[in-house]
Design a protein around this motif. Structure first.
Motif, PDB file in Angstrom:
ATOM      1  N   ALA A  32      34.434 -26.594 -53.553  1.00  0.00           N
ATOM      2  CA  ALA A  32      35.314 -26.716 -52.398  1.00  0.00           C
ATOM      3  C   ALA A  32      35.035 -25.594 -51.405  1.00  0.00           C
ATOM      4  O   ALA A  32      34.952 -25.823 -50.182  1.00  0.00           O
ATOM      5  CB  ALA A  32      36.775 -26.677 -52.847  1.00  0.00           C
ATOM      6  N   TYR A  33      34.883 -24.388 -51.923  1.00  0.00           N
ATOM      7  CA  TYR A  33      34.570 -23.247 -51.066  1.00  0.00           C
ATOM      8  C   TYR A  33      33.284 -23.487 -50.280  1.00  0.00           C
ATOM      9  O   TYR A  33      33.230 -23.290 -49.058  1.00  0.00           O
ATOM     10  CB  TYR A  33      34.440 -21.982 -51.914  1.00  0.00           C
ATOM     11  CG  TYR A  33      33.685 -20.865 -51.249  1.00  0.00           C
ATOM     12  CD1 TYR A  33      34.284 -20.066 -50.278  1.00  0.00           C
ATOM     13  CD2 TYR A  33      32.345 -20.625 -51.587  1.00  0.00           C
ATOM     14  CE1 TYR A  33      33.581 -19.047 -49.655  1.00  0.00           C
ATOM     15  CE2 TYR A  33      31.641 -19.615 -50.967  1.00  0.00           C
ATOM     16  CZ  TYR A  33      32.255 -18.828 -49.999  1.00  0.00           C
ATOM     17  OH  TYR A  33      31.539 -17.838 -49.375  1.00  0.00           O
ATOM     18  N   GLU A  34      32.232 -23.917 -50.974  1.00  0.00           N
ATOM     19  CA  GLU A  34      30.936 -24.113 -50.313  1.00  0.00           C
ATOM     20  C   GLU A  34      31.003 -25.202 -49.253  1.00  0.00           C
ATOM     21  O   GLU A  34      30.438 -25.071 -48.162  1.00  0.00           O
ATOM     22  CB  GLU A  34      29.865 -24.435 -51.348  1.00  0.00           C
ATOM     23  CG  GLU A  34      29.515 -23.257 -52.239  1.00  0.00           C
ATOM     24  CD  GLU A  34      28.597 -23.629 -53.379  1.00  0.00           C
ATOM     25  OE1 GLU A  34      28.147 -24.798 -53.436  1.00  0.00           O
ATOM     26  OE2 GLU A  34      28.323 -22.751 -54.229  1.00  0.00           O
ATOM     27  N   ALA A  35      31.701 -26.298 -49.555  1.00  0.00           N
ATOM     28  CA  ALA A  35      31.798 -27.400 -48.605  1.00  0.00           C
ATOM     29  C   ALA A  35      32.550 -26.982 -47.344  1.00  0.00           C
ATOM     30  O   ALA A  35      32.118 -27.271 -46.213  1.00  0.00           O
ATOM     31  CB  ALA A  35      32.481 -28.600 -49.253  1.00  0.00           C
ATOM     32  N   ILE A  36      33.672 -26.291 -47.513  1.00  0.00           N
ATOM     33  CA  ILE A  36      34.465 -25.872 -46.356  1.00  0.00           C
ATOM     34  C   ILE A  36      33.732 -24.779 -45.588  1.00  0.00           C
ATOM     35  O   ILE A  36      33.677 -24.786 -44.352  1.00  0.00           O
ATOM     36  CB  ILE A  36      35.862 -25.409 -46.794  1.00  0.00           C
ATOM     37  CG1 ILE A  36      36.606 -26.560 -47.482  1.00  0.00           C
ATOM     38  CG2 ILE A  36      36.667 -24.904 -45.592  1.00  0.00           C
ATOM     39  CD1 ILE A  36      37.859 -26.133 -48.222  1.00  0.00           C
ATOM     40  N   ARG A  37      33.152 -23.819 -46.319  1.00  0.00           N
ATOM     41  CA  ARG A  37      32.384 -22.750 -45.663  1.00  0.00           C
ATOM     42  C   ARG A  37      31.265 -23.332 -44.813  1.00  0.00           C
ATOM     43  O   ARG A  37      31.073 -22.940 -43.653  1.00  0.00           O
ATOM     44  CB  ARG A  37      31.779 -21.821 -46.731  1.00  0.00           C
ATOM     45  CG  ARG A  37      30.909 -20.698 -46.167  1.00  0.00           C
ATOM     46  CD  ARG A  37      29.947 -20.186 -47.217  1.00  0.00           C
ATOM     47  NE  ARG A  37      29.016 -21.227 -47.643  1.00  0.00           N
ATOM     48  CZ  ARG A  37      28.251 -21.142 -48.741  1.00  0.00           C
ATOM     49  NH1 ARG A  37      28.328 -20.090 -49.518  1.00  0.00           N
ATOM     50  NH2 ARG A  37      27.420 -22.138 -49.047  1.00  0.00           N
ATOM     51  N   ASP A  38      30.505 -24.260 -45.376  1.00  0.00           N
ATOM     52  CA  ASP A  38      29.371 -24.834 -44.645  1.00  0.00           C
ATOM     53  C   ASP A  38      29.836 -25.576 -43.400  1.00  0.00           C
ATOM     54  O   ASP A  38      29.154 -25.541 -42.356  1.00  0.00           O
ATOM     55  CB  ASP A  38      28.568 -25.764 -45.553  1.00  0.00           C
ATOM     56  CG  ASP A  38      27.819 -25.017 -46.652  1.00  0.00           C
ATOM     57  OD1 ASP A  38      27.762 -23.774 -46.591  1.00  0.00           O
ATOM     58  OD2 ASP A  38      27.297 -25.683 -47.571  1.00  0.00           O
ATOM     59  N   ALA A  39      30.973 -26.257 -43.497  1.00  0.00           N
ATOM     60  CA  ALA A  39      31.483 -26.976 -42.333  1.00  0.00           C
ATOM     61  C   ALA A  39      31.925 -26.013 -41.238  1.00  0.00           C
ATOM     62  O   ALA A  39      31.768 -26.291 -40.040  1.00  0.00           O
ATOM     63  CB  ALA A  39      32.640 -27.883 -42.742  1.00  0.00           C
ATOM     64  N   ILE A  40      32.467 -24.858 -41.632  1.00  0.00           N
ATOM     65  CA  ILE A  40      32.856 -23.847 -40.652  1.00  0.00           C
ATOM     66  C   ILE A  40      31.623 -23.219 -40.019  1.00  0.00           C
ATOM     67  O   ILE A  40      31.528 -23.076 -38.794  1.00  0.00           O
ATOM     68  CB  ILE A  40      33.737 -22.766 -41.309  1.00  0.00           C
ATOM     69  CG1 ILE A  40      35.085 -23.362 -41.735  1.00  0.00           C
ATOM     70  CG2 ILE A  40      33.954 -21.581 -40.351  1.00  0.00           C
ATOM     71  CD1 ILE A  40      35.924 -22.423 -42.589  1.00  0.00           C
TER      72      ILE A  40
END
Length: 219
Positions: free
Chosen positions: A16-24
């Motif tokens: 979840a962290y990686e997915a949200i971080r990458d989108a930001i």
């Protein structure tokens, strides 16, 4: 926010962290956007708990900001914060280069060379994702070989702040110069020139510190 991909049910907090971080970092979730754990949990196909844990980590890393009982939102780019992050990352990459160059095998140098070939092609094609991936692959060789876990963790923590700025300014003079700077770094690594590799590393990351001065989201 359809840009975030669903994740598999393993290591849910980290994914979840990686997915949200990458989108930001990519700008798919723009600066100033209010994010809600329930909405993102549904989009990712997760419960709210791992998304909340991801939010906490992203707040700690400066990609999200929160006001209790009010909002959680994507931070704007702040020149001073990006510059400070770039300075920390530069110092650690210098340390990594100093440690790794004497330990590099020929295959490591070839991996760096192949990554730079991909990087240069991506810059020419205007492919931001491919350029960032290739740049990471090149520098990660030195980080891996150095074997300094503290340095690696700190670099990983602060690099996303810098990547946000790089993506916005992709294609400018810094990006165009990077492939040539990489070639100089690879040459120094190939001949075992520690001082030369550190000097080029300094030049690469100082350019990003200077790039931060052009940030306009916040004074």
């Amino acid at each position: 926010m359809g840009a975030i991909r669903p994740v598999h049910r393993t290591l849910l907090r980290d994914q979840a962290y990686e997915a949200i971080r990458d989108a930001i970092v990519s700008g798919d979730i723009p600066p100033g956007t209010v994010v809600r754990d329930a909405e993102l949990a549904q989009e990712l196909g997760l419960s709210r708990a791992p998304v909340r844990e991801a939010f906490s980590r992203l707040v700690d890393e400066g990609l999200l900001e929160t006001k209790p009982q009010s909002y959680t939102r994507v931070t704007v780019l702040v020149a001073a914060e990006v510059r400070h992050a770039a300075a920390v990352v530069r110092a650690l990459h210098e340390l990594v280069a100093r440690t790794a160059v004497p330990l590099l095998a020929p295959d490591d140098v070839e991996t760096m060379r192949a990554a730079n070939t991909r990087f240069a092609a991506a810059v020419r094609a205007g492919d931001v994702d491919a350029a960032v991936s290739a740049d990471d692959a090149l520098h990660d060789v030195l980080v891996r070989v150095a074997g300094n876990r503290a340095a690696a963790a700190t670099i990983a923590r602060y690099t996303p702040l810098i990547r946000r700025l790089e993506r916005r300014r992709f294609g400018d003079a810094v990006s165009c110069r990077s492939a040539d700077l990489h070639e100089r770094l690879i040459h120094a690594c190939g001949v075992g020139d520690v001082a030369g590799a550190v000097a080029v590393t300094t030049e690469i990351w100082r350019a990003l510190e200077e790039l931060a001065d052009g940030t306009t989201d916040h004074p």
